[in-house]
Scaffold this motif. Structure first.
Motif, PDB file in Angstrom:
ATOM      1  N   LEU A 139      12.154  11.977  -4.953  1.00 12.09           N
ATOM      2  CA  LEU A 139      12.081  11.434  -3.600  1.00 12.09           C
ATOM      3  C   LEU A 139      11.029  10.329  -3.496  1.00 12.09           C
ATOM      4  CD1 LEU A 139      12.436  14.719  -1.558  1.00 12.09           C
ATOM      5  CD2 LEU A 139      14.144  12.939  -1.898  1.00 12.09           C
ATOM      6  N   TYR A 140       9.898  10.502  -4.160  1.00 14.82           N
ATOM      7  CA  TYR A 140       8.872   9.459  -4.153  1.00 14.82           C
ATOM      8  C   TYR A 140       9.364   8.204  -4.865  1.00 14.82           C
ATOM      9  CZ  TYR A 140       5.618  13.015  -2.505  1.00 14.82           C
ATOM     10  OH  TYR A 140       4.993  13.986  -1.777  1.00 14.82           O
ATOM     11  N   LEU A 141      10.070   8.380  -5.968  1.00 19.55           N
ATOM     12  CA  LEU A 141      10.628   7.225  -6.674  1.00 19.55           C
ATOM     13  C   LEU A 141      11.661   6.495  -5.815  1.00 19.55           C
ATOM     14  CD1 LEU A 141      11.019   8.681 -10.264  1.00 19.55           C
ATOM     15  CD2 LEU A 141       9.326   7.038  -9.461  1.00 19.55           C
ATOM     16  N   ASN A 142      12.424   7.243  -5.040  1.00 20.63           N
ATOM     17  CA  ASN A 142      13.397   6.651  -4.139  1.00 20.63           C
ATOM     18  C   ASN A 142      12.692   5.811  -3.071  1.00 20.63           C
ATOM     19  OD1 ASN A 142      15.850   6.122  -2.925  1.00 20.63           O
ATOM     20  ND2 ASN A 142      15.784   7.981  -1.708  1.00 20.63           N
ATOM     21  N   ALA A 143      11.640   6.354  -2.481  1.00 22.21           N
ATOM     22  CA  ALA A 143      10.882   5.606  -1.472  1.00 22.21           C
ATOM     23  C   ALA A 143      10.259   4.351  -2.076  1.00 22.21           C
ATOM     24  CB  ALA A 143       9.807   6.499  -0.867  1.00 22.21           C
ATOM     25  N   MET A 144       9.790   4.455  -3.320  1.00 23.06           N
ATOM     26  CA  MET A 144       9.234   3.276  -3.995  1.00 23.06           C
ATOM     27  C   MET A 144      10.280   2.183  -4.155  1.00 23.06           C
ATOM     28  SD  MET A 144       6.835   4.769  -7.048  1.00 23.06           S
ATOM     29  CE  MET A 144       7.403   3.453  -8.077  1.00 23.06           C
ATOM     30  N   GLY A 145      11.488   2.564  -4.513  1.00 20.94           N
ATOM     31  CA  GLY A 145      12.549   1.579  -4.706  1.00 20.94           C
ATOM     32  C   GLY A 145      12.865   0.813  -3.435  1.00 20.94           C
TER      33      GLY A 145
ATOM     34  N   ILE B  99       0.836  -1.204   0.000  1.00 17.67           N
ATOM     35  CA  ILE B  99       0.000   0.000   0.000  1.00 17.67           C
ATOM     36  C   ILE B  99       0.870   1.253   0.000  1.00 17.67           C
ATOM     37  CG2 ILE B  99      -1.608   1.344   1.417  1.00 17.67           C
ATOM     38  CD1 ILE B  99      -2.871  -1.359   2.238  1.00 17.67           C
ATOM     39  N   ILE B 100       1.941   1.225   0.787  1.00 17.03           N
ATOM     40  CA  ILE B 100       2.851   2.373   0.828  1.00 17.03           C
ATOM     41  C   ILE B 100       3.491   2.595  -0.537  1.00 17.03           C
ATOM     42  CG2 ILE B 100       5.021   3.224   1.801  1.00 17.03           C
ATOM     43  CD1 ILE B 100       4.144   1.873   4.443  1.00 17.03           C
ATOM     44  N   VAL B 101       3.903   1.512  -1.201  1.00 17.46           N
ATOM     45  CA  VAL B 101       4.516   1.633  -2.530  1.00 17.46           C
ATOM     46  C   VAL B 101       3.519   2.191  -3.532  1.00 17.46           C
ATOM     47  CG1 VAL B 101       5.471   0.301  -4.455  1.00 17.46           C
ATOM     48  CG2 VAL B 101       6.278  -0.121  -2.138  1.00 17.46           C
ATOM     49  N   VAL B 102       2.272   1.735  -3.469  1.00 21.61           N
ATOM     50  CA  VAL B 102       1.245   2.240  -4.386  1.00 21.61           C
ATOM     51  C   VAL B 102       0.977   3.721  -4.126  1.00 21.61           C
ATOM     52  CG1 VAL B 102      -1.205   2.055  -4.996  1.00 21.61           C
ATOM     53  CG2 VAL B 102       0.177  -0.002  -4.788  1.00 21.61           C
ATOM     54  N   ILE B 103       0.932   4.125  -2.861  1.00 21.99           N
ATOM     55  CA  ILE B 103       0.722   5.537  -2.530  1.00 21.99           C
ATOM     56  C   ILE B 103       1.881   6.379  -3.066  1.00 21.99           C
ATOM     57  CG2 ILE B 103       0.623   7.194  -0.625  1.00 21.99           C
ATOM     58  CD1 ILE B 103      -0.950   5.055   0.950  1.00 21.99           C
ATOM     59  N   MET B 104       3.108   5.886  -2.908  1.00 22.19           N
ATOM     60  CA  MET B 104       4.267   6.632  -3.413  1.00 22.19           C
ATOM     61  C   MET B 104       4.228   6.723  -4.943  1.00 22.19           C
ATOM     62  SD  MET B 104       5.992   7.839  -0.954  1.00 22.19           S
ATOM     63  CE  MET B 104       4.553   7.984   0.082  1.00 22.19           C
ATOM     64  N   ALA B 105       3.777   5.666  -5.600  1.00 20.57           N
ATOM     65  CA  ALA B 105       3.660   5.704  -7.063  1.00 20.57           C
ATOM     66  C   ALA B 105       2.629   6.744  -7.486  1.00 20.57           C
ATOM     67  CB  ALA B 105       3.279   4.328  -7.596  1.00 20.57           C
ATOM     68  N   PHE B 106       1.504   6.779  -6.797  1.00 21.30           N
ATOM     69  CA  PHE B 106       0.471   7.767  -7.110  1.00 21.30           C
ATOM     70  C   PHE B 106       0.979   9.184  -6.873  1.00 21.30           C
ATOM     71  CE2 PHE B 106      -3.219  10.332  -5.770  1.00 21.30           C
ATOM     72  CZ  PHE B 106      -3.908  10.326  -6.974  1.00 21.30           C
ATOM     73  N   ARG B 107       1.668   9.382  -5.753  1.00 23.28           N
ATOM     74  CA  ARG B 107       2.197  10.718  -5.455  1.00 23.28           C
ATOM     75  C   ARG B 107       3.268  11.126  -6.451  1.00 23.28           C
ATOM     76  NH1 ARG B 107       2.449  12.326   0.683  1.00 23.28           N
ATOM     77  NH2 ARG B 107       2.707  14.305  -0.390  1.00 23.28           N
ATOM     78  N   ALA B 108       4.049  10.154  -6.937  1.00 20.27           N
ATOM     79  CA  ALA B 108       5.047  10.472  -7.959  1.00 20.27           C
ATOM     80  C   ALA B 108       4.376  10.909  -9.258  1.00 20.27           C
ATOM     81  CB  ALA B 108       5.960   9.279  -8.203  1.00 20.27           C
ATOM     82  N   LEU B 109       3.227  10.325  -9.547  1.00 20.92           N
ATOM     83  CA  LEU B 109       2.508  10.709 -10.763  1.00 20.92           C
ATOM     84  C   LEU B 109       1.928  12.110 -10.676  1.00 20.92           C
ATOM     85  CD1 LEU B 109       0.594   7.438 -11.695  1.00 20.92           C
ATOM     86  CD2 LEU B 109       2.451   8.504 -12.949  1.00 20.92           C
TER      87      LEU B 109
END
Length: 82
Positions: free
Chosen positions: A28-34, A8-18
């Motif tokens: 920074l969002y892409l980094n957290a996703m990784g 869920i956290i990864v999906v939220i970070m992906a949405f925020r990156a978009l």
């Protein structure tokens, strides 16, 4: 349970990156996703080979986060110069 929370956290970070407008914020969002994806690999594949894959992904992501930090520093320098 941990896999779902991390996912869920990864999906939220992906949405925020978009939806991020600023390039530095997006990095920074892409980094957290990784880092979240490396955690998902470690949690999902519960074998020694899964641990090796997670460690490899984590090291590669650490290198990319260093590149992101360097890029953010360069962007900040460009903003200050202009």
């Amino acid at each position: 349970m941990l896999i779902e929370i991390t996912g869920i956290i990864v999906v939220i970070m992906a949405f925020r990156a978009l939806i991020a407008r600023d390039r530095t914020e997006r990095m920074l969002y892409l980094n957290a996703m990784g880092f979240g994806i490396s955690a998902l690999i470690a949690l999902y594949i519960k074998t020694p080979f899964g641990a090796i894959i997670a460690i490899t992904f984590f090291v590669a992501n650490t290198l990319s986060s260093n590149a992101i930090a360097y890029s953010i520093g360069r962007i900040q320098e460009e903003i200050e110069i202009r």
